[in-house]
Design a protein around this motif. Structure first.
Motif, mmCIF file in Angstrom:
data_model
loop_
_atom_site.group_PDB
_atom_site.id
_atom_site.type_symbol
_atom_site.label_atom_id
_atom_site.label_comp_id
_atom_site.label_asym_id
_atom_site.label_seq_id
_atom_site.Cartn_x
_atom_site.Cartn_y
_atom_site.Cartn_z
ATOM 1 N N UNK A 1 -14.063 -8.131 8.191
ATOM 2 C CA UNK A 1 -14.863 -8.937 8.651
ATOM 3 C C UNK A 1 -14.436 -10.270 9.409
ATOM 4 N N UNK A 2 -13.182 -10.652 8.892
ATOM 5 C CA UNK A 2 -12.775 -11.912 9.708
ATOM 6 C C UNK A 2 -11.996 -11.586 10.981
ATOM 7 N N UNK A 3 -12.199 -10.399 11.485
ATOM 8 C CA UNK A 3 -11.319 -9.814 12.437
ATOM 9 C C UNK A 3 -11.732 -10.641 13.840
ATOM 10 N N UNK A 4 -13.010 -10.834 13.829
ATOM 11 C CA UNK A 4 -13.576 -11.641 14.942
ATOM 12 C C UNK A 4 -12.792 -12.676 15.350
ATOM 13 N N UNK A 5 -12.407 -13.706 14.320
ATOM 14 C CA UNK A 5 -11.676 -14.863 14.711
ATOM 15 C C UNK A 5 -10.407 -14.451 15.509
ATOM 16 N N UNK B 1 -6.789 -1.060 3.637
ATOM 17 C CA UNK B 1 -6.435 -2.430 3.583
ATOM 18 C C UNK B 1 -7.463 -3.384 3.241
ATOM 19 N N UNK B 2 -7.064 -4.508 2.555
ATOM 20 C CA UNK B 2 -8.242 -5.226 1.700
ATOM 21 C C UNK B 2 -8.174 -6.777 2.450
ATOM 22 N N UNK B 3 -7.402 -7.083 3.506
ATOM 23 C CA UNK B 3 -7.262 -8.448 3.698
ATOM 24 C C UNK B 3 -6.965 -9.472 2.736
ATOM 25 N N UNK B 4 -5.878 -9.176 1.968
ATOM 26 C CA UNK B 4 -5.372 -10.061 1.041
ATOM 27 C C UNK B 4 -4.482 -11.165 1.879
ATOM 28 N N UNK B 5 -3.916 -12.281 1.308
ATOM 29 C CA UNK B 5 -3.326 -13.169 1.897
ATOM 30 C C UNK B 5 -2.064 -12.721 2.871
ATOM 31 N N UNK B 6 -1.305 -11.854 2.058
ATOM 32 C CA UNK B 6 -0.056 -10.950 2.636
ATOM 33 C C UNK B 6 -0.675 -10.387 3.826
ATOM 34 N N UNK B 7 -1.845 -9.447 3.875
ATOM 35 C CA UNK B 7 -2.434 -8.902 4.907
ATOM 36 C C UNK B 7 -2.492 -9.765 6.212
ATOM 37 N N UNK B 8 -3.174 -11.018 5.821
ATOM 38 C CA UNK B 8 -3.335 -11.973 7.076
ATOM 39 C C UNK B 8 -2.018 -12.390 7.659
ATOM 40 N N UNK B 9 -0.900 -12.521 6.797
ATOM 41 C CA UNK B 9 0.313 -13.207 7.204
ATOM 42 C C UNK B 9 0.958 -11.956 8.320
ATOM 43 N N UNK C 1 0.736 -1.122 -0.046
ATOM 44 C CA UNK C 1 0.063 -0.053 0.184
ATOM 45 C C UNK C 1 0.777 1.145 -0.130
ATOM 46 N N UNK C 2 2.072 1.146 0.064
ATOM 47 C CA UNK C 2 3.059 2.174 0.149
ATOM 48 C C UNK C 2 2.798 3.255 1.253
#
Lengths: 154, 520
Positions: B282-286, B214-222, B202-203
């Motif tokens: 949406x996935x942050x509840x996990x 932020x878009x919650x891509x795989x790299x964001x999840x990592x 995202x620079x």
């Protein structure tokens, strides 16, 4: 270690003081233009001190430059850095009050490629200088402590 | 004149709260060359100044919601000149100011306590300088709005803490400091790596700026997992708690009390990452469930490890792990229901309030307990519970303060630990009754463990070794007394703290849009 090394080494190391200091100062003061800056330049100058310690022996060097005075120089370097940041607080903390001010380090440069002018950069050279002083004193103190520790052991 | 000065302090408060302790730290070695007294006065004055400016910052934040300060810009509010935040931005909301005021208050208490506790030991100029650097690191960590400066301040805090832990430079304390250094470096590198992952996509390094795009891509999840584990490591949650017992146990007692607050700065970063940086996804509840599991494990494993300990400070260190679990549980429940407005209003928000309230309560009572342990060590010279006995005969004040701290950590009324734990029990019960039961059982085990310490250290006949001396010097019991009075005060009137500090802090954590809007 107490007496240092031979007269040849001592003479050569004294001769090398000037070139090494000049190179260290060059790296520090051109920090905003070339790779380098306060940290590497200070380290170069600390190398000069390390060379003198090895050549003349730790005992004699300790009399010349003790841990107490090195600590003072270190604090002064850090305080100088913070002071430069503080002077800019009329705008914001760390603001570059010298850039484009047409005074010291305040030369305005037009947009586009240029060979790099030393007289630009505003407070950056001053901060590099402060960092240089701090790193010089800190690394010298570390070298001094390591040398004297080895003497105590042996 | 004074008005202009106060106005200046108020305008530049976010920068000054970091700059004052840092400059004071640099000047401390110079002042200690004059004399010890000058140095002590200098350190206390600079901490008082920091406290004053932090109070101003807190006041501004509670009035205006949040304070944003752009370093190096032509005006402090110029955060994003072309809609893009590229400078280092300090952003303090109610949560940041809440943590900053805890840090600086504990710094002041620890500093006054250290004057007599450290006595005439050598290297005290470095000790007080590092204390101030730790304060600056903590305040910087909680007020920065930038992922990379967060890494820098965390490293500042870690390096200073490691040097403080190694203060006695005997075998064990050097080992503990080395362990702390290695573990913190691993954590810090994980944070740097995660910051690099986000910057590459995202620079941006600004937290508010990142949270907006932020878009919650795989790299964001990592990156989320790396940041989450690194900060869980810094706050000492259970699978990553191995450094806590050594570091708290081997550091000088006032430093242990201060390290508690340092861990809580890591806890703040964990909450900031979860609620603000990744909060809108949406996935942050996990991750809320991950936080709950970390919390439950910390509570239970911490307390069961504490029970068999014979070293008083190591025992308290394991209790610190256990109490961190309550904060993670409370806030984790809030995070697990963050996308469910009904549950959030019903119990999620009060669980979070309980967790955040527990942060300040923990700083007070655990700080007090470590300081009483320091008082015992100051008089008896031993950390081993089997070698101390009958201290209540000679140290009545320390005994009273220990009882206050021990009952508060066990969650008994009318002490502040009860106030926050009750909020956690009640709200977590609505989420899952089993978790509330575990939390209560852990409290009972905590009480059992502290009854053991009380019995073996303070009760029984006087032992000749521990009988010498008597009560600790005035400056030491005075600061312990302040903490004890605060513990009882906030136990009887928890609303004072809840309404003025804790609820705004929780609202600030939940108000992700407001945090983003402050910059962009």
């Amino acid at each position: 270690m107490n007496e240092g090394m031979s007269a040849i080494v001592k003479t050569m190391s004294v001769l090398l003081i000037m070139p090494m200091t000049i190179f260290g100062m060059y790296v520090i003061i051109h920090g905003h233009l070339t790779p380098g800056g306060g940290f590497p330049g200070g380290a170069v100058m600390a190398t000069m001190m390390a060379m003198l310690f090895v050549a003349f022996g730790a005992e004699k060097s300790k009399k010349f430059l003790g841990k107490g005075s090195l600590s003072t120089i270190e604090s002064l370097g850090l305080l100088a850095f913070a002071a430069v940041a503080f002077i800019g607080i009329q705008a914001t903390f760390f603001s570059n009050f010298l850039a484009n001010s047409a005074s010291y380090f305040g030369m305005s440069i037009s947009y586009g490629p240029n060979p790099g002018y030393l007289n630009s950069g505003g407070v950056l050279p001053l901060m590099n200088l402060a960092v240089g002083i701090e790193v010089f004193a800190a690394i010298t103190a570390i070298v001094l402590v390591m040398l004297t520790y080895r003497e105590e052991k042996s | 004149m004074i008005d202009a000065w106060l106005e200046f302090c108020s305008q530049n408060a976010p920068a000054l709260v970091i700059a004052i302790p840092l400059i004071a730290a640099f000047a401390t070695p110079l002042f200690s060359r004059i004399s010890e007294k000058v140095r002590n006065i200098w350190v206390v004055l600079s901490l008082l100044a920091t406290f004053r400016v932090t109070a101003t910052l807190l006041h501004n934040v509670l009035d205006n919601g949040q304070v944003v300060y752009t370093l190096g810009a032509s005006v402090p509010s110029l955060t994003a000149p072309d809609g893009f935040p590229f400078r280092i931005i300090l952003q303090a909301d109610a949560m940041s100011a809440f943590m900053a005021i805890i840090s600086v208050s504990m710094a002041l208490i620890v500093c006054i306590y250290s004057f007599r506790f450290m006595g005439k030991k050598s290297g005290l100029d470095k000790y007080f300088a590092l204390l101030l650097v730790m304060t600056a690191g903590m305040i910087g960590l909680v007020t920065t709005g930038d992922l990379f400066s967060m890494f820098v301040f965390l490293e500042l805090l870690s390096v200073a803490s490691a040097a403080m832990i190694a203060y006695y430079s005997k075998g064990e304390s050097a080992e503990a400091a080395f362990k702390y250094m290695v573990v913190s470096s691993i954590g810090a590198l994980m944070i740097l790596f995660a910051a690099g992952m986000l910057y590459g996509q995202y620079n941006l390094l600004n937290i508010a700026g990142l949270a907006g795009v932020i878009e919650f891509t795989l790299i964001d999840k990592m990156a989320l997992v790396l940041l989450f584990s690194a900060f869980a490591l810094k706050c000492g949650a259970v699978p990553l708690h191995m450094w806590v017992s050594d570091a708290y146990g081997e550091a000088p007692a006032p430093v242990s009390a201060f390290l508690v607050v340092a861990s809580q700065a890591g806890l703040y970063a964990l909450f900031r990452i979860s609620f603000t940086l990744f909060g809108g996804l949406p996935g942050i509840a996990t991750m809320g469930w991950a936080m709950i599991i970390f919390g439950l494990l910390s509570m239970f494993v911490g307390v069961t490890m504490a029970i068999p300990q014979k070293d008083i400070k190591r025992l308290m260190a394991y209790h610190a792990v256990s109490q961190t679990g309550y904060m993670l549980l409370g806030v984790g429940v809030g995070l697990a229901v963050i996308n469910d407005m009904g549950s959030l209003a019903l119990f999620g928000k009060s669980a979070m309030e309980g967790g955040i309230f527990h942060v300040i309560n923990h700083a007070m009572y655990k700080g007090l307990l470590f300081l009483t342990a320091g008082a015992i060590i100051y008089r008896t010279g031993t950390k081993n519970l089997n070698e101390m006995s009958g201290l209540a005969h000679t140290m009545p004040l320390t005994t009273i303060f220990f009882i206050v701290g021990a009952l508060s950590i066990a969650g008994l009324p009318p002490f502040n630990g009860f106030a926050s734990k009750l909020m956690i029990y009640e709200s977590v019960f609505l989420f899952n009754p089993l978790f509330a039961v575990i939390a209560m059982v852990v409290s009972i085990l905590t009480l059992a463990s502290f009854v053991k310490v009380f019995h073996s250290a303070f009760m029984g006949p006087k032992v000749s070794k521990s009988a010498k001396g008597g009560e600790v010097p005035l400056s030491m019991w005075f600061v312990m007394g302040i903490l004890a009075v605060l513990i009882i005060f906030f136990g009887i009137f928890p609303d004072v703290m809840l309404d003025n500090l804790v609820t705004p802090a929780v609202d600030a954590l939940l108000n992700q849009a407001g945090y983003i809007g402050g910059v962009i």
